[in-house]
Enzyme design. Sequence first.
Site, PDB file in Angstrom:
ATOM      1  N   ASP A 166       0.767  -0.978   0.099  1.00 17.48           N
ATOM      2  CA  ASP A 166      -0.020  -0.030  -0.014  1.00 17.48           C
ATOM      3  C   ASP A 166       0.795   1.295  -0.024  1.00 17.48           C
ATOM      4  OD1 ASP A 166      -2.266  -1.515   0.088  1.00 17.48           O
ATOM      5  OD2 ASP A 166      -3.179  -1.029   1.941  1.00 17.48           O
TER       6      ASP A 166
ATOM      7  N   ASP B 115      -0.764  12.326  21.549  1.00 15.25           N
ATOM      8  CA  ASP B 115      -0.028  12.231  20.671  1.00 15.25           C
ATOM      9  C   ASP B 115      -0.366  13.018  19.239  1.00 15.25           C
ATOM     10  OD1 ASP B 115       1.185  10.819  22.346  1.00 15.25           O
ATOM     11  OD2 ASP B 115       1.214   8.891  21.285  1.00 15.25           O
TER      12      ASP B 115
ATOM     13  N   THR C  17      -8.903   2.170   6.697  1.00 17.76           N
ATOM     14  CA  THR C  17      -8.475   0.748   7.075  1.00 17.76           C
ATOM     15  C   THR C  17      -6.797   0.954   7.098  1.00 17.76           C
ATOM     16  OG1 THR C  17      -8.553   0.384   4.674  1.00 17.76           O
ATOM     17  CG2 THR C  17     -10.009  -0.462   5.915  1.00 17.76           C
ATOM     18  N   ALA C  18      -6.226   2.324   7.344  1.00 15.49           N
ATOM     19  CA  ALA C  18      -4.739   2.307   7.461  1.00 15.49           C
ATOM     20  C   ALA C  18      -4.522   2.841   8.791  1.00 15.49           C
ATOM     21  CB  ALA C  18      -4.090   3.339   6.285  1.00 15.49           C
ATOM     22  N   TYR C  19      -3.880   4.099   9.043  1.00 19.60           N
ATOM     23  CA  TYR C  19      -3.398   4.670  10.391  1.00 19.60           C
ATOM     24  C   TYR C  19      -4.621   4.758  11.175  1.00 19.60           C
ATOM     25  CZ  TYR C  19      -0.264   7.328  13.244  1.00 19.60           C
ATOM     26  OH  TYR C  19       0.311   7.934  14.678  1.00 19.60           O
ATOM     27  N   SER C  20      -5.680   5.170  10.608  1.00 17.66           N
ATOM     28  CA  SER C  20      -6.861   5.597  11.497  1.00 17.66           C
ATOM     29  C   SER C  20      -7.411   4.427  12.297  1.00 17.66           C
ATOM     30  CB  SER C  20      -7.904   5.992  10.620  1.00 17.66           C
ATOM     31  OG  SER C  20      -9.167   6.183  11.438  1.00 17.66           O
ATOM     32  N   LEU C  21      -7.532   3.106  11.466  1.00 16.35           N
ATOM     33  CA  LEU C  21      -7.838   1.918  11.953  1.00 16.35           C
ATOM     34  C   LEU C  21      -6.817   1.635  13.260  1.00 16.35           C
ATOM     35  CD1 LEU C  21      -9.750  -0.569  11.688  1.00 16.35           C
ATOM     36  CD2 LEU C  21      -8.026  -1.513  10.273  1.00 16.35           C
ATOM     37  N   SER C  22      -5.235   1.721  13.240  1.00 13.16           N
ATOM     38  CA  SER C  22      -4.569   1.569  14.089  1.00 13.16           C
ATOM     39  C   SER C  22      -4.961   2.304  15.456  1.00 13.16           C
ATOM     40  CB  SER C  22      -3.093   1.677  13.778  1.00 13.16           C
ATOM     41  OG  SER C  22      -2.955   0.796  12.635  1.00 13.16           O
TER      42      SER C  22
ATOM     43  N   ALA D  58      -3.841   8.428  21.080  1.00 14.04           N
ATOM     44  CA  ALA D  58      -3.625   8.457  22.299  1.00 14.04           C
ATOM     45  C   ALA D  58      -3.901   9.725  23.088  1.00 14.04           C
ATOM     46  CB  ALA D  58      -2.164   8.052  22.526  1.00 14.04           C
TER      47      ALA D  58
END
Length: 292
Positions: free
Chosen positions: A75, A177, A188-193, A212
């Site tokens: 990706d 953070d 489905t990328a950073y936002s999902l994490s 955080a």
Amino acid sequence: MKILLFSRRQVAHTPEELNQLFETIDRFGFDYAVNAEFAEFVHELTGRTIPAEKRYGDRVGPQPTESVMVCYGGDGTLLEGVHRLAGAPIPVMGINAGHLGFLTSAPSEGLDLIFKEIADRNILTEPRSMLRVEGDFPEPPESPLALNEFAIQRHGAGMISVETYVDDQMVATYHGDGVIVSTPTGSTAYSLSAGGPVVAPACSCLIISPLAPHNLTMRPVVIPDSATITLRVHARRADAFATLDNRTYPLPSEAEFRVELARQRIFLAVPHNISFYDTLRNKMMWGIDIRS
């Protein structure tokens, strides 16, 4: 039909794999162009020389109407390839040679099938929205567009604060953070994490996800994509940086950004009979019984 091939050195290519790729392109009679740094890598691995007239640099430049960008990697590779299009309405096909691969869903084992579909003009495309970001970058970015997300993050141990407004109405000040603004594609990328929701690509919305947060009641917010988001950064006791997809920019202690839906969209080519929900179920391993 012209193939705009894009890949990176970070991808674990083998000489056999690259030879197969170019032999397949030649067999179907495509004109093609390759990003310059990958062309050098191909030469190092295979001895194949890509002539100068078949190379492109930081921008693909004007291309024939019937062109397709093929991003060979994960990706992250596709995001960098999209960046080089600079908003040009050229379909983008991702061939997965990476790991999770929500965007690069076409399998690398099926090169013949993939290029046959391109040759037959039989590829399906989905329009995907992008973000346009303006604000206090130390230097203007090469492109203000992002397919997945725009994020503001702390650098180091100190907490930062991000005042967040939607259409000039204050949502919250996120102490922690940082904060992510993502498209449905980026859900489905950073936002999902960061605990954000999974959003189908056809939805007309944006997602604001705190990173955080110091206040544990903070949760992601889904807003209409017609809204304008304003982010004001306060980082007096810490350093901060911003990211547009996979591009990083250091920030001054007080910076302000305006995030909107971009007029440009990308057209993501998708393999036949593989829906977003198929990809989601397979990549996330939903429905697999892990009790045994």
